[in-house]
Design a protein around this motif. Structure first.
Motif, PDB file in Angstrom:
ATOM      1  N   ASP A  17      -7.659 -12.049  -2.711  1.00 26.78           N
ATOM      2  CA  ASP A  17      -6.461 -11.941  -3.695  1.00 26.78           C
ATOM      3  C   ASP A  17      -5.601 -10.663  -3.600  1.00 26.78           C
ATOM      4  N   GLY A  18      -6.036  -9.877  -2.556  1.00 22.77           N
ATOM      5  CA  GLY A  18      -5.235  -8.495  -2.096  1.00 22.77           C
ATOM      6  C   GLY A  18      -5.815  -7.238  -2.821  1.00 22.77           C
ATOM      7  N   THR A  19      -6.789  -7.513  -3.742  1.00 21.33           N
ATOM      8  CA  THR A  19      -7.210  -6.420  -4.654  1.00 21.33           C
ATOM      9  C   THR A  19      -8.154  -5.469  -3.640  1.00 21.33           C
ATOM     10  N   LEU A  20      -8.007  -4.165  -3.715  1.00 21.79           N
ATOM     11  CA  LEU A  20      -8.785  -3.101  -2.912  1.00 21.79           C
ATOM     12  C   LEU A  20     -10.154  -3.007  -3.648  1.00 21.79           C
ATOM     13  N   LEU A  21     -11.065  -3.343  -2.764  1.00 20.38           N
ATOM     14  CA  LEU A  21     -12.439  -3.599  -3.212  1.00 20.38           C
ATOM     15  C   LEU A  21     -13.167  -2.178  -2.939  1.00 20.38           C
ATOM     16  N   ARG A  22     -12.903  -1.571  -1.880  1.00 17.90           N
ATOM     17  CA  ARG A  22     -13.598  -0.221  -1.420  1.00 17.90           C
ATOM     18  C   ARG A  22     -13.009   0.477  -0.334  1.00 17.90           C
ATOM     19  N   SER A  23     -13.311   1.664  -0.375  1.00 16.48           N
ATOM     20  CA  SER A  23     -12.740   2.466   0.953  1.00 16.48           C
ATOM     21  C   SER A  23     -13.871   3.347   1.606  1.00 16.48           C
ATOM     22  N   ILE A  24     -13.785   3.377   2.767  1.00 17.49           N
ATOM     23  CA  ILE A  24     -15.076   4.142   3.444  1.00 17.49           C
ATOM     24  C   ILE A  24     -14.252   5.139   4.321  1.00 17.49           C
ATOM     25  N   ARG A  25     -14.539   6.419   4.058  1.00 19.23           N
ATOM     26  CA  ARG A  25     -14.148   7.437   4.938  1.00 19.23           C
ATOM     27  C   ARG A  25     -14.689   7.351   6.577  1.00 19.23           C
ATOM     28  N   THR A  26     -13.699   7.706   7.294  1.00 18.94           N
ATOM     29  CA  THR A  26     -13.897   7.865   8.948  1.00 18.94           C
ATOM     30  C   THR A  26     -13.856   9.234   9.160  1.00 18.94           C
ATOM     31  N   PRO A  27     -14.717   9.569  10.364  1.00 19.74           N
ATOM     32  CA  PRO A  27     -14.350  11.014  10.540  1.00 19.74           C
ATOM     33  C   PRO A  27     -13.355  11.551  11.409  1.00 19.74           C
ATOM     34  N   ALA A  28     -12.199  10.436  11.626  1.00 20.51           N
ATOM     35  CA  ALA A  28     -11.255  10.958  12.206  1.00 20.51           C
ATOM     36  C   ALA A  28      -9.864  10.523  11.442  1.00 20.51           C
ATOM     37  N   GLY A  29      -8.882  11.322  11.159  1.00 21.22           N
ATOM     38  CA  GLY A  29      -7.661  10.989  10.450  1.00 21.22           C
ATOM     39  C   GLY A  29      -7.005   9.896  10.749  1.00 21.22           C
ATOM     40  N   GLN A  30      -6.579   9.541  12.048  1.00 16.86           N
ATOM     41  CA  GLN A  30      -6.000   8.535  12.318  1.00 16.86           C
ATOM     42  C   GLN A  30      -6.764   7.287  12.847  1.00 16.86           C
ATOM     43  N   SER A  31      -7.768   6.449  12.002  1.00 15.58           N
ATOM     44  CA  SER A  31      -8.261   5.495  12.280  1.00 15.58           C
ATOM     45  C   SER A  31      -7.429   4.282  12.721  1.00 15.58           C
ATOM     46  N   THR A  42       0.825  -1.153  -0.073  1.00 15.10           N
ATOM     47  CA  THR A  42       0.072  -0.120   0.063  1.00 15.10           C
ATOM     48  C   THR A  42       0.818   1.169  -0.071  1.00 15.10           C
ATOM     49  N   LYS A  43       2.041   1.114  -0.168  1.00 15.80           N
ATOM     50  CA  LYS A  43       2.934   2.239  -0.420  1.00 15.80           C
ATOM     51  C   LYS A  43       2.480   3.468  -1.323  1.00 15.80           C
ATOM     52  N   GLY A  44       2.304   4.589  -1.105  1.00  9.10           N
ATOM     53  CA  GLY A  44       1.757   5.936  -1.827  1.00  9.10           C
ATOM     54  C   GLY A  44       0.354   5.630  -1.754  1.00  9.10           C
ATOM     55  N   ALA A  45      -0.386   5.239  -0.979  1.00 13.18           N
ATOM     56  CA  ALA A  45      -1.891   5.291  -0.849  1.00 13.18           C
ATOM     57  C   ALA A  45      -2.206   6.083   0.143  1.00 13.18           C
ATOM     58  N   GLY A  46      -1.224   6.889   0.955  1.00 17.24           N
ATOM     59  CA  GLY A  46      -1.657   8.004   1.865  1.00 17.24           C
ATOM     60  C   GLY A  46      -1.898   7.308   3.178  1.00 17.24           C
ATOM     61  N   GLY A  47      -1.157   7.709   4.262  1.00 20.39           N
ATOM     62  CA  GLY A  47      -1.309   7.089   5.647  1.00 20.39           C
ATOM     63  C   GLY A  47      -0.778   5.908   5.634  1.00 20.39           C
ATOM     64  N   TRP A  48      -0.911   4.983   6.622  1.00 19.25           N
ATOM     65  CA  TRP A  48      -0.422   3.624   7.038  1.00 19.25           C
ATOM     66  C   TRP A  48      -1.270   2.857   7.308  1.00 19.25           C
ATOM     67  N   TRP A 108     -10.464  -6.167   6.207  1.00 20.93           N
ATOM     68  CA  TRP A 108     -11.042  -4.596   6.531  1.00 20.93           C
ATOM     69  C   TRP A 108      -9.844  -3.920   7.300  1.00 20.93           C
ATOM     70  N   ASN A 109      -9.244  -3.114   6.374  1.00 20.35           N
ATOM     71  CA  ASN A 109      -8.055  -2.255   7.261  1.00 20.35           C
ATOM     72  C   ASN A 109      -8.130  -1.027   7.671  1.00 20.35           C
ATOM     73  N   ALA A 110      -7.876  -0.663   8.808  1.00 20.68           N
ATOM     74  CA  ALA A 110      -7.966   0.767   9.255  1.00 20.68           C
ATOM     75  C   ALA A 110      -6.643   1.550   8.627  1.00 20.68           C
ATOM     76  N   ARG A 111      -7.022   2.757   8.093  1.00 26.68           N
ATOM     77  CA  ARG A 111      -5.744   3.371   7.393  1.00 26.68           C
ATOM     78  C   ARG A 111      -5.389   4.719   8.310  1.00 26.68           C
ATOM     79  N   TRP A 112      -4.388   4.542   9.046  1.00 29.53           N
ATOM     80  CA  TRP A 112      -3.982   5.563   9.954  1.00 29.53           C
ATOM     81  C   TRP A 112      -3.482   6.619   9.399  1.00 29.53           C
ATOM     82  N   GLY A 113      -4.053   7.984   9.340  1.00 27.21           N
ATOM     83  CA  GLY A 113      -3.716   8.802   8.329  1.00 27.21           C
ATOM     84  C   GLY A 113      -4.322   8.991   7.214  1.00 27.21           C
ATOM     85  N   GLY A 114      -5.147   8.282   7.034  1.00 26.88           N
ATOM     86  CA  GLY A 114      -5.760   8.414   5.604  1.00 26.88           C
ATOM     87  C   GLY A 114      -7.419   8.426   5.920  1.00 26.88           C
ATOM     88  N   ALA A 115      -7.846   8.510   7.173  1.00 27.53           N
ATOM     89  CA  ALA A 115      -9.066   8.640   7.609  1.00 27.53           C
ATOM     90  C   ALA A 115     -10.137   7.861   6.748  1.00 27.53           C
TER      91      ALA A 115
END
Length: 290
Positions: free
Chosen positions: A223-237, A189-195, A208-215
């Motif tokens: 198979d590792g394919t990104l299916l979807r992203s859901i925004r959270t109210p805090a940046g550091q999920s 996930t390098k370059g995807a914003g956050g950690w 389902w992975n929480a993206r620290w710094g990616g909100a």
């Protein structure tokens, strides 16, 4: 549009380690740096905050009376009715520079536990396997252990901490939870914003992975394919957990750790715990074996 609401408005400096107990319909989680254990009955109970004598980071159910709590110096039995603690197995107790972090129970009942440097120094931590009082070190050279989780059949484990922003997978013995293969890249996930931070795997094999710094929460196919992203109210999920009577919703912890005054003002929900009201085929956490 997905509905995301505040599950608990108690603010944690470093909210982490959510674990849902279906028997009591209660979500437990931690403020690691604040030395707190929090709990709330789903969906609208009162948030109860327990002071801890140490930094705790993970909790699992043993039976109706006992829980297993992972702390900076060891693994403790916690008696649910009284909250009293008894040391069961020391873990890096002779190293004051490290603490526990991410951990999760394998379907076999074994417990995978990660440790890290308190100052996040590179490669100072490890990942351990614990079962019935026995503990083994599985991986050295871990920086920040996260995303420890397992496929429903117990044949695959996931983790981070060996390489920055990479989720690895490894084959496991379903009967013991011990790895049987070599680490392989699941998602780079390098370059995807956050950690990459904490993760859970649902009944369909979606991680389902929480993206620290990616909100956000990211969902990955088997198979590792990104299916979807859901925004959270805090940046550091920080970490998700399946909650509810049928494990069909996701709770997500967050943190304000590392944010200065201006950054906190710009991220007013940081440190709260959220509920993602999206239908998922979640799974309840297995009980840990002592």
């Amino acid at each position: 549009m997905e509905k995301v609401s505040v599950f608990s408005d108690v603010v944690c400096e470093l909210g982490e380690g959510p674990s849902y107990d279906p028997a009591s319909e209660t979500l437990f989680w931690f403020d690691i740096t604040g030395k707190k254990l929090l709990q709330k009955k789903f969906p609208d109970g009162r948030t109860v905050v327990h002071d801890l004598p140490f930094m705790g980071s993970a909790i699992a159910t043993v039976d109706a009376e006992r829980q297993l709590l992972v702390a900076e110096d060891g693994i403790y039995v916690r008696y649910a009715r009284t909250g009293s603690l008894a040391l069961h197995t020391p873990l890096e107790a002779d190293n004051a520079s490290t603490r526990s972090n991410d951990a999760r129970v394998h379907p076999s009942g074994s417990f995978w536990i990660g440790t890290m440097a308190k100052d996040e120094a590179p490669k100072a931590g490890a990942i351990y396997w614990f079962s019935r009082g026995e503990i083994r070190r599985l991986y050295d050279g871990i920086t920040v252990p996260n995303s420890i989780c397992f496929a429903a059949d117990g044949a695959t484990a996931y983790l981070t901490g060996k390489s920055a922003n990479v989720i690895h997978r490894v084959e496991c013995d379903p009967a013991t939870g011990l790895p049987t293969g070599e680490l392989k890249v699941f998602a780079d996930t390098k370059g995807a914003g956050g950690w990459v931070d904490g993760s859970v795997v649902d009944a369909e094999g979606v991680l389902w992975n929480a993206r620290w710094g990616g909100a956000r929460i990211d969902a990955y196919a088997p198979d590792g394919t990104l299916l979807r992203s859901i925004r959270t109210p805090a940046g550091q999920s920080s970490c998700p957990a399946f909650v509810g009577p049928d494990a069909s919703r996701i709770a997500v912890t967050s943190a304000w750790k590392g944010l200065d005054v201006a950054a906190r003002a710009a991220d007013p929900e940081a440190g709260k715990t959220f509920l993602l009201d999206i239908p998922v085929r979640g799974r309840f956490e297995p009980k840990v074996l002592l």
